[in-house]
Scaffold this motif. Structure first.
Motif, PDB file in Angstrom:
ATOM      1  N   TYR A  69     -13.718  68.583  16.826  1.00 39.53           N
ATOM      2  CA  TYR A  69     -13.324  69.767  17.599  1.00 39.53           C
ATOM      3  C   TYR A  69     -14.197  69.815  18.847  1.00 39.53           C
ATOM      4  CZ  TYR A  69     -12.672  74.742  18.744  1.00 39.53           C
ATOM      5  OH  TYR A  69     -12.392  75.941  19.372  1.00 39.53           O
TER       6      TYR A  69
ATOM      7  N   VAL B 240     -10.461  71.406   7.706  1.00 37.51           N
ATOM      8  CA  VAL B 240     -10.793  72.734   8.206  1.00 37.51           C
ATOM      9  C   VAL B 240      -9.599  73.662   7.991  1.00 37.51           C
ATOM     10  CG1 VAL B 240     -12.395  71.866   9.951  1.00 37.51           C
ATOM     11  CG2 VAL B 240      -9.988  72.198  10.538  1.00 37.51           C
ATOM     12  N   SER B 241      -9.826  74.956   8.143  1.00 34.74           N
ATOM     13  CA  SER B 241      -8.741  75.917   7.969  1.00 34.74           C
ATOM     14  C   SER B 241      -8.076  76.296   9.282  1.00 34.74           C
ATOM     15  CB  SER B 241      -9.267  77.184   7.290  1.00 34.74           C
ATOM     16  OG  SER B 241     -10.245  77.814   8.106  1.00 34.74           O
ATOM     17  N   GLN B 242      -8.669  75.880  10.438  1.00 30.05           N
ATOM     18  CA  GLN B 242      -8.085  76.255  11.722  1.00 30.05           C
ATOM     19  C   GLN B 242      -7.828  75.038  12.618  1.00 30.05           C
ATOM     20  OE1 GLN B 242     -10.172  79.465  13.654  1.00 30.05           O
ATOM     21  NE2 GLN B 242      -9.931  80.862  11.925  1.00 30.05           N
ATOM     22  N   TYR B 243      -8.874  74.545  13.322  1.00 26.65           N
ATOM     23  CA  TYR B 243      -8.641  73.526  14.343  1.00 26.65           C
ATOM     24  C   TYR B 243      -9.608  72.343  14.184  1.00 26.65           C
ATOM     25  CZ  TYR B 243      -6.583  77.670  16.571  1.00 26.65           C
ATOM     26  OH  TYR B 243      -5.860  78.803  16.832  1.00 26.65           O
TER      27      TYR B 243
ATOM     28  N   THR C 141     -19.614  77.086   6.380  1.00 27.85           N
ATOM     29  CA  THR C 141     -18.756  78.250   6.179  1.00 27.85           C
ATOM     30  C   THR C 141     -18.114  78.698   7.483  1.00 27.85           C
ATOM     31  OG1 THR C 141     -20.676  79.711   6.391  1.00 27.85           O
ATOM     32  CG2 THR C 141     -20.042  79.043   4.173  1.00 27.85           C
ATOM     33  N   GLU C 142     -18.581  78.152   8.617  1.00 27.77           N
ATOM     34  CA  GLU C 142     -17.922  78.439   9.890  1.00 27.77           C
ATOM     35  C   GLU C 142     -17.525  77.138  10.587  1.00 27.77           C
ATOM     36  OE1 GLU C 142     -20.160  81.156  12.265  1.00 27.77           O
ATOM     37  OE2 GLU C 142     -20.062  82.769  10.767  1.00 27.77           O
ATOM     38  N   ASN C 143     -18.446  76.503  11.319  1.00 28.23           N
ATOM     39  CA  ASN C 143     -18.079  75.366  12.161  1.00 28.23           C
ATOM     40  C   ASN C 143     -18.990  74.155  11.927  1.00 28.23           C
ATOM     41  OD1 ASN C 143     -16.121  76.965  13.721  1.00 28.23           O
ATOM     42  ND2 ASN C 143     -17.920  77.978  14.577  1.00 28.23           N
TER      43      ASN C 143
ATOM     44  N   TYR D  46     -18.339  69.063  15.526  1.00 30.63           N
ATOM     45  CA  TYR D  46     -18.038  70.184  16.421  1.00 30.63           C
ATOM     46  C   TYR D  46     -18.883  70.011  17.673  1.00 30.63           C
ATOM     47  CZ  TYR D  46     -17.814  75.082  18.042  1.00 30.63           C
ATOM     48  OH  TYR D  46     -17.637  76.241  18.770  1.00 30.63           O
TER      49      TYR D  46
ATOM     50  N   SER E 112     -14.953  75.984   7.292  1.00 25.01           N
ATOM     51  CA  SER E 112     -13.977  77.059   7.103  1.00 25.01           C
ATOM     52  C   SER E 112     -13.169  77.313   8.361  1.00 25.01           C
ATOM     53  CB  SER E 112     -14.686  78.343   6.666  1.00 25.01           C
ATOM     54  OG  SER E 112     -15.271  78.176   5.400  1.00 25.01           O
ATOM     55  N   LEU E 113     -13.768  77.070   9.546  1.00 26.96           N
ATOM     56  CA  LEU E 113     -13.060  77.359  10.788  1.00 26.96           C
ATOM     57  C   LEU E 113     -12.679  76.075  11.529  1.00 26.96           C
ATOM     58  CD1 LEU E 113     -15.144  80.433  12.026  1.00 26.96           C
ATOM     59  CD2 LEU E 113     -13.030  80.407  10.686  1.00 26.96           C
ATOM     60  N   THR E 114     -13.626  75.420  12.198  1.00 31.44           N
ATOM     61  CA  THR E 114     -13.295  74.297  13.076  1.00 31.44           C
ATOM     62  C   THR E 114     -14.301  73.155  12.921  1.00 31.44           C
ATOM     63  OG1 THR E 114     -14.584  75.281  14.875  1.00 31.44           O
ATOM     64  CG2 THR E 114     -12.235  75.813  14.789  1.00 31.44           C
TER      65      THR E 114
END
Length: 407
Positions: free
Chosen positions: A371, A363-366, A312-314, A345, A338-340
């Motif tokens: 990453y 992912v929704s960002q990078y 849900t995050e990285n 990561y 959800s993020l990177t």
């Protein structure tokens, strides 16, 4: 540098393995290499010397007859809880009761037992031997009615590789107590390195660490051909937690549908360097590191597959913090964050990634595939990155200087 800090556990369980070894000095021991039999269909009063006189409860074999090095316990199909015996060594409904493994004793499930035409026929898929923490026999899906369940179904504390667990389903553990009773619902190993083969850890839970298996303080079990499925940990390591200088060898295992806040499949914390070979991580989920999280640890991953995991995050597949894993011939496919870092990561570490494939991670960002941030300096050699998706840096997104070797 590891940015997330966990409170170290200082409450330690008594050294059970040493206690059992000491008890063995005062017991009348059977001949080394003896075989003992356990069948939940047996009548009371058996001596465990044959299938016809089998022990009804597994604890009687462990406590009374299997203290000599080289002994073997054969367990028939059935369900066995750690709070039951005839010898008076455990107490009915006692949540602290556990099946403690013993050095030199090999414990095998999956036998036909007395109802079979050949009681010694062994097939772990046909004759299912279950070690269960469900003391009341009332468990329901999603950990309903678990309040009276065992804190740890099995324990390998203080053991070495001669303590063998082979061919069992381990389920119903609920480590929701204080201290170490909040860790290792299915199996708890403190300074223990047993051999675990052909076992399934399923529907075990802990409020802190290691829903399926918890390895603590120099525990390095050998885990082969095992399944970790539908286990949950509140904080770290839904399937398996390795905590403080633990380096298990995990081969040909499957981690699927396990959940946790950190490390849905496996979490490695502080100098834990497991060797993970030919393993599959599928559909695990966590806030950070759907498949695996590494904190100041450097596992070796060979020919593993990370697929369908979500964070849900990285870090949909793997999340590395201050860690430098060696990742060789692995596949990261269809993971999401959800993020990177859909596939991987990396933060403040130097992973070595060789001959790997990253594909269709999102992912929704990078950084759909990989990453990198902070002082990360991974070495990525002969890898394929294709079809990954992110608004910025679909395949790789870097917030630090990295070196990518040419093929």
């Amino acid at each position: 540098m590891i940015t997330q800090i966990r409170k170290l556990r200082i409450h330690r369980r008594p050294f059970i393995g040493l206690l059992i070894a000491m008890l063995g000095v005062f017991c009348v021991r059977g001949a080394a290499g003896a075989v003992y039999y356990v069948d939940d269909d047996a009548g009371a009063g058996g001596d465990g010397r044959s299938w016809e006189t089998a022990y009804k409860y597994l604890q009687d074999a462990l406590y009374d007859s299997a203290l000599a090095n080289g002994d073997t316990i054969r367990v028939a199909a059935g369900t066995y809880t750690p709070d039951k015996d005839e010898g008076g060594n455990v107490t009915l409904t006692d949540r602290t009761a556990t099946f403690q493994l013993i050095n030199g004793v090999e414990l095998y499930g999956g036998y036909a037992g007395v109802p079979g035409a050949n009681p010694d026929e062994r097939n772990v898929d046909t004759y299912i031997s279950i070690l269960s923490g469900d003391l009341a026999g009332n468990d329901e899906p999603n950990f309903v009615n678990y309040s009276e369940n065992s804190y740890h179904v099995v324990a390998g504390s203080g053991t070495d590789a001669t303590a063998v667990l082979d061919g069992f389903i381990i389920s119903g553990g609920n480590a929701n107590g204080d201290g170490l009773n909040s860790q290792g619902g299915g199996m708890f190993n403190d300074n223990g390195s047993p051999t675990v083969t052909n076992c399934t850890f399923t529907e075990n839970t802990s409020i802190a660490f290691g829903g399926g298996m918890y390895n603590y303080s120099y525990s390095s079990p050998t885990v082969t051909h095992c399944i970790f499925k539908d286990n949950h940990a509140g904080n770290y390591g839904g399937g398996m937690e390795n905590d403080l200088y633990c380096s298990p060898t995990v081969t040909a295992c499957t981690f699927s549908s396990n959940t946790s806040t950190n490390g849905g499949g496996i979490d490695n914390f502080i100098n834990c360097n497991p060797t993970v070979i030919d393993c599959t991580f599928s559909n695990n989920s966590a806030t950070i590191g759907g498949g695996m999280t590494n904190w100041g640890s450097s596992p070796m991953l060979i020919k593993c597959t990370f697929t369908g995991k979500s964070a849900t995050e990285n870090g949909g597949g793997i999340y590395d913090n201050g860690s430098s894993p060696t990742v060789t011939r692995c596949t990261f496919s269809g993971n999401t964050a959800s993020l990177t870092g859909g596939g991987m990561y990396n933060y403040n570490g130097s992973p070595i990634v060789t001959n790997c494939t990253f594909s269709r991670n999102t992912v929704s960002q990078y950084g759909g595939g990989i990453y990198n941030r902070g002082d990360s300096c991974p070495v990525i050699t002969n890898c394929i990155l294709w079809g990954d998706s992110a608004p910025t840096g679909a395949e790789i997104y870097n917030l630090s200087l990295i070196h990518i070797s040419e093929p």
